[in-house]
Design a protein around this motif. Structure first.
Motif: not given
Length: 952
Positions: A261-271, A286-290, A353-360
């Motif tokens: 149910e979490v919304d995510y954004s894919l975005f690019e970090l510039k130089t 490009k990075f994926l974060v909630a 908190a965090g990024t909306g993605l959890v390492h298992m």
């Protein structure tokens, strides 16, 4: 009227002053040991058992403290409260035995023995386990002896000659038998689940063995490259970002989890958007974060990027990650790290908190374990019992410890390797939070998957328990309401138990509702072994009643040591080959030991159907002994082991702080006893609102001392006033003045209040009612008024006889009422009046009061008016217009309808009706004997008619 020609003389030798050898100065510290010695000499506890045999039984089952040091204030408070309960129930006429006990197994004792080994630079693991266990047993025996003496010094009455010890052979045999009941009924399984683990003590811990402390940890953001994304191809090559405060779990990562149910954004970090020079290669990636957490993520990595114009794709919900796969940042190491890391949906993933993605890491988290297990991913056991990575682990093998702050720091080996791999987006050593620690070693714990033995909370009992008893006697009735699981049976039982205070049911209920399966195994040496044989081919443990019977007989003969030196082939018998079975050497969680005490104490001593009426411990035992006892009994008997549970708070210092040696604020009960006596400590316990945390310090104890002195003075007065009292002097209640009948009515009210308070275990209410009665109704009122009659009336005068009769009734009642709390002082008072080599106040029953004949006067109004008159006289006393109230004449607006002599009640010369309360110095002369100012006294120093008659 007296003869005015008579010369005044000193009449003090004609006054009947109280006489007693009972001292006002208590000297408890010196007297109490002699009283204890006398109780032991006459066998007081045994006498009580004989006297109460056959009566209604009340069983307070003692929770076992650890035998590993001098007692502290928490011990003293707990034991005193138990003793007050037992003594009050005994006073109420019940048979209330008290069997003290000790928990002798487990880490508290083993740790101390190991400390001695470490001091000698010896390795405990190289010592024969039976020899090591013998040292643990000797250590426990030493402290049992020390604590026994300290508890007895508190005045705790019980079966000190035969207490229960969890390390007694019979106890160990019954504990093993209780385990085998779970095994025979199928309520036991071996599994590899994450448990709380102490790398320092190298064992699993129970929740009750853990405390939380504030720490500052390293937080890191790590990039995992996405290599497959069937639902969203644009994600391939992007990096999913995870955030964690346990960097040491990254080497054990096996998957990633997203929130459906979490919304995510894919975005690019510039130089130039990244501060870390080593991350320059990620610029343009490009990075994926909630979506909700993008701003806080960017702040952590130090980026000045404005997300308003750089979001490539916005995903409504986590559907895009279904079936996606990432690779581990250290994938180039091959082997374990080269395996794909799947994205798994997790309901526990939030945007708090965090990024909306959890390492298992299924080895190191309950949610991780369950989610991965559901998708066929098992733990890998990379971290050993000491918190080191296995020597053969591809990344950081043989290194650690993982709880070492330097090892997991932002410049430690884990972060350094991730940084070099271009995957560490941010790392700071500044995350403040609460973290679990072992309450013994005070070291951090970790969650670690290891093979352990569990009792399941949610396995339907119908699948594991038969209706007919097994050879070990188990038979579990099905519960109603919550269902036939152990959790359900326990929750049903909770609703049928009396919880004191009532609100404490919420705590135990929530803990049982939310607790995981019970981890009952420990990887230590000092305890009751999990006496099972596991088939090497099938992994199942052996369930054979004949084998179990031989095991229990071995335990009965030689204690738990028998398992470590057994001929296991002989125990298995001819039907089984030892080569086919693994002999389990794990020991039982000590909470299972103490949770079984109802079996080897209550049932073993009082019969199989016996159940404790009350368990009484501190509030921490809702997750400890209360709960382990509940689960053990519900699992083997289908019911709770107790009918009621009383919870008390903790003892804090005088400022409300937790006592700590480092703060220097520890209040030592042994020091208080040595200086002031145990009765002062006992009275302090009774006076506190012990359902909450309580304070103790010099000021608090000074107040307790004042209360004690007032009570002691009450008893001293009674003893003196009753000097020479005989049965022939008694007067029937019907012939007594109204004041005496009123006081007896007040005593009757007190009696009912004390009974109710004792049954409710509310001894602050009990002690307050008792002290208020002694101070306000007796000392400041009844005694004050009637001292004139006691001192000056003739011994045969009906008024004096009535007064002394009531004093006798009061004595017999008050000394009994005080006995549960002031156990030493009550004995001293009783022996002062009724000296006896064999007798004791503690052998007496609750007092039987005479039938009350109601007074006709409004004594509440009389007392209120008396108080008003007393307050009106006080300024005249301060200004020395009158030296005592006897020199005052007063007017009052309303005279109460009463046949009583108001001048006598108010202790003044005369009372008349007037427009208001007024005070006037009397012009009457003072009787030289009773000092009352009366009209018949012709001159000061001569006698009034009453005194003249008595003297004649």
């Amino acid at each position: 009227m007296t003869d005015t020609t008579e010369s005044p003389r000193d009449w003090r030798d004609t006054v009947f002053l109280p006489k007693t050898d009972f001292p006002m100065k208590a000297g408890l510290a010196a007297k109490e040991p002699a009283i204890l010695e006398r109780w032991a000499k006459i066998g007081l506890y045994g006498k009580l058992r004989e006297a109460r045999a056959g009566r209604e039984r009340f069983l307070l089952h003692d929770g076992p403290p650890y035998a590993n040091g001098d007692i502290h204030m928490g011990h003293a408070m707990n034991k005193i409260l138990k003793d007050i309960v037992v003594r009050s129930q005994t006073l109420l006429g019940k048979d209330a035995p008290y069997v003290p006990g000790w928990d002798c197994h487990g880490l508290p004792i083993e740790w101390k023995v190991e400390e001695a080994y470490r001091a000698k630079k010896l390795n405990k693991d190289e010592v024969d386990p039976v020899a090591f266990r013998a040292e643990c047993r000797a250590y426990a025996e030493k402290w049992v002896g020390v604590q026994r003496g300290q508890f007895e010094r508190l005045g705790i009455m019980g079966d000190w000659d035969t207490p229960y010890l969890t390390m007694n052979y019979q106890s160990e045999a019954i504990i093993a038998g209780e385990l085998l009941k779970f095994a025979e009924s199928g309520q036991l399984y071996r599994g590899a689940k994450p448990v709380m683990w102490s790398p320092v003590e190298k064992t699993a811990l129970a929740e009750a063995e853990v405390e939380y402390e504030d720490v500052v940890s390293t937080q890191i953001d790590v990039a995992f490259e996405i290599v497959e994304a069937p639902n969203a191809p644009e994600l391939v090559g992007a990096h999913a970002v995870i955030w964690t405060t346990t960097p040491w779990t990254i080497p054990v990562n096996q998957a990633l989890s997203y929130g459906p149910e979490v919304d995510y954004s894919l975005f690019e970090l510039k130089t130039g958007a990244l501060e870390e020079p080593a991350l320059a290669g990620l610029a343009g990636k490009k990075f994926l974060v909630a979506t909700e957490l993008v701003p806080t993520f960017l702040k952590r990595i130090g980026s000045e990027w404005d997300n308003s114009d750089a979001v490539d794709v916005y995903f409504k919900g986590g559907w895009a990650l279904e079936g996606a796969v990432a690779r581990h940042p250290m994938h180039k190491l091959g082997g374990f790290f080269a395996k794909p890391r799947p994205f798994l949906p997790g309901d526990f993933v939030t945007t708090d908190a965090g990024t909306g993605l959890v390492h298992m890491a299924p080895d190191h988290g309950e949610d991780d374990f369950l989610l991965c297990k559901a998708h066929g991913i098992d733990p890998v056991f990379a971290v050993d019992g000491a918190g080191m990575y296995r020597a053969d682990w591809l990344w950081l093998g043989g290194q650690g410890s993982v709880i070492n702050k330097k090892f997991v720091a932002s410049d430690g080996p884990i972060c350094t390797d991730l940084r070099e791999a271009g995957a560490l987006l941010a790392a700071t050593d500044d995350f403040a939070h609460s973290y679990p620690h072992s309450w013994r070693s005070k070291a951090k714990i970790i969650f670690r998957a290891t093979p352990q033995w569990f009792i399941p909370m949610d396995k339907p009992a119908g699948e594991v328990v038969v209706d007919v008893p097994t050879p070990l006697g188990i038979g579990m009735p099905m519960s109603t309401g919550n269902g036939p699981t152990l959790r359900g049976i326990a929750l049903d039982a909770i609703e049928n138990i009396r919880w004191v205070p009532e609100r404490s049911i919420n705590r135990i209920r929530s803990m049982v509702e939310g607790r995981p399966d019970w981890v009952i195994s420990r990887q230590r040496a000092w305890g009751v072994p999990i006496a099972l044989y596991v088939n090497r081919a099938t992994g199942d443990y052996l369930r054979d009643p004949e084998v179990n019977a031989r095991i229990l007989q071995a335990f009965t003969n030689g204690g738990a040591d028998a398992w470590f030196q057994a001929d296991h082939q002989a125990l298995l018998g001819e039907k089984y080959a030892l080569a086919d079975y693994e002999v389990i050497t794990d020991i039982l969680d000590v909470w299972f030991d103490s949770g079984s005490t109802h079996a080897f104490v209550v049932e073993a001593r009082y019969g199989e159907d016996a159940r404790a009426d009350l368990y009484l411990e501190g509030s921490d035992q809702h997750r400890g002994w209360f709960q382990s006892s509940l689960l053990e009994s519900c699992g083997t008997r289908g019911r709770a082991p107790y009918g009621a549970v009383l919870t008390h708070g903790f003892a804090l210092d005088g400022n409300g702080r937790k006592m700590s040696k480092s703060l220097g604020n520890v209040v030592d009960p042994l020091k208080i006893i040595g200086e002031s006596g145990a009765d002062i400590l006992r009275l302090w316990v009774a006076q506190t609102d012990y359902f909450e945390d309580v304070r103790i310090g010099k000021e608090v104890l000074a107040g307790t001392g004042d209360t004690y002195r007032k009570l002691r003075n009450t008893f001293r007065y009674l003893l003196g006033a009753l000097e020479g009292f005989e049965e022939s002097e008694k007067l029937p209640v019907a012939e007594m003045p109204e004041l005496e009948r009123y006081v007896l009515a007040k005593l009757f009210e007190l009696d009912a209040e004390l009974r109710a308070a004792a049954e409710a275990f509310e001894f602050n209410r009990y002690s307050r009612a008792l002290t208020d009665f002694a101070n306000e109704d007796l000392s400041a009122f009844f005694f004050d008024i009637r001292k004139d009659s006691l001192y000056c009336d003739a011994p045969t005068d009906p008024k004096r006889r009535a007064y002394r009769t009531v004093l006798d009734i009061l004595f017999h009642a008050l000394v009994r009422y005080a006995a549960p709390i002031l156990s030493f002082t009550a004995e001293e008072v009783w022996q002062a009046r009724f000296p006896s080599e064999e007798g004791s106040v503690h052998l007496l029953d609750w007092p039987e009061l005479p039938e009350v004949i109601a007074a006709t006067s409004d004594w509440s109004a009389i007392r209120a008016l008396r108080q008003t008159v007393t307050e009106a006289i006080e300024p005249y006393r301060r200004e020395k217009k009158v030296r005592s109230s006897l020199e005052a004449e007063v007017t009052v607006p309303d005279l109460p309808a009463s046949g009583a002599d108001l001048a006598e009640l108010f202790i003044v010369s005369k009372v008349e009706q007037g427009p208001a309360v007024t005070v006037t110095p009397t012009g009457r002369h003072k009787c030289g004997r009773c000092w009352r100012h009366l009209p018949e006294v012709a001159q000061d120093g001569l006698l009034c008619d009453r005194c003249a008659g008595v003297v004649d």
